[in-house]
Motif scaffolding. Structure first.
Motif, PDB file in Angstrom:
ATOM      1  N   VAL A  48     -18.377 -15.965 -52.091  1.00 57.26           N
ATOM      2  CA  VAL A  48     -18.562 -17.137 -51.252  1.00 57.26           C
ATOM      3  C   VAL A  48     -19.370 -16.722 -50.027  1.00 57.26           C
ATOM      4  N   TYR A  49     -20.331 -17.555 -49.663  1.00 55.93           N
ATOM      5  CA  TYR A  49     -21.141 -17.323 -48.467  1.00 55.93           C
ATOM      6  C   TYR A  49     -20.676 -18.328 -47.414  1.00 55.93           C
ATOM      7  N   ARG A  50     -20.098 -17.823 -46.346  1.00 54.37           N
ATOM      8  CA  ARG A  50     -19.587 -18.684 -45.283  1.00 54.37           C
ATOM      9  C   ARG A  50     -20.621 -18.754 -44.157  1.00 54.37           C
ATOM     10  N   PHE A  51     -21.161 -19.953 -43.942  1.00 53.61           N
ATOM     11  CA  PHE A  51     -22.119 -20.197 -42.873  1.00 53.61           C
ATOM     12  C   PHE A  51     -21.353 -20.778 -41.683  1.00 53.61           C
ATOM     13  N   SER A  52     -21.389 -20.085 -40.542  1.00 52.35           N
ATOM     14  CA  SER A  52     -20.711 -20.537 -39.329  1.00 52.35           C
ATOM     15  C   SER A  52     -21.729 -20.619 -38.198  1.00 52.35           C
ATOM     16  N   ILE A  53     -21.545 -21.590 -37.303  1.00 58.02           N
ATOM     17  CA  ILE A  53     -22.492 -21.803 -36.215  1.00 58.02           C
ATOM     18  C   ILE A  53     -21.736 -22.011 -34.918  1.00 58.02           C
ATOM     19  N   SER A  54     -22.205 -21.357 -33.855  1.00 51.80           N
ATOM     20  CA  SER A  54     -21.643 -21.526 -32.523  1.00 51.80           C
ATOM     21  C   SER A  54     -22.799 -21.481 -31.531  1.00 51.80           C
TER      22      SER A  54
END
Length: 134
Positions: A48-54
C-alpha cells in the motif's frame, strides 16, 4: 465532410492528452483527492502506498498491506519532515497539474492525467504509474 472528419480526429487527439481530474479546481482539491491509501494497479506485490499531505508538503509511505500500522502521524520538527519518506508536491503549470516527487535517490516531475475517487494516474510511457484506491 473531410473537414468535419479531420476536426473530430484532432479534437479526440487533443482530448486524449488532456487531464481527467474530477472536481479539481485548485491544488488543494488535487491534494485532498490524492491523500490516502493507494495500490498499484495489476501489481503482484501486497503493498500500500500512503500519500499524506501537511501544509502543501506531501510524503509517500510504502507499507506491506498485511501489517498496516495505524495511520502514520505527520511528525514534523521545525517544518522538516523527520519520517523517512519520499516527498512530493503538487504544482499547477500552464493549466495542468503535476506531481513532483523527490527522494534521496531521484527527483521527477510527472503530469497527473487521471484523478478521481478510485483512480490516480501520472506519467506516460514507461514512467506511468496507475494507482487504485485501497
Amino acid at each position: 465532410m473531410q473537414k468535419v472528419f479531420l476536426f473530430i480526429i484532432l479534437f479526440s487527439a487533443l482530448n486524449a492528452f488532456s487531464q481527467n481530474l474530477k472536481s479539481c479546481k485548485s491544488v488543494d482539491d488535487v491534494e485532498s483527492l490524492i491523500e490516502g491509501d493507494w495500490k498499484l494497479k495489476n501489481d503482484t506485490k501486497n503493498v500500500v502506498y500512503r500519500f499524506s499531505i501537511s501544509n502543501h508538503k506531501g510524503f509517500i509511505e510504502v507499507l506491506p498491506e498485511m501489517n498496516l500500522p495505524p495511520k502514520a502521524e505527520k511528525t514534523t520538527e521545525n517544518e522538516i519532515i523527520i519520517n523517512d519518506h519520499e516527498n512530493f508536491t503538487i504544482v499547477l503549470k500552464q493549466g495542468n497539474y503535476y506531481i513532483e516527487i523527490q527522494s534521496l535517490y531521484y527527483q521527477m516531475t510527472e503530469k497527473i492525467t487521471v484523478l478521481n475517487q478510485t483512480n490516480f494516474v501520472y506519467g506516460k510511457g514507461k514512467s506511468q504509474r496507475t494507482f487504485i484506491r485501497d
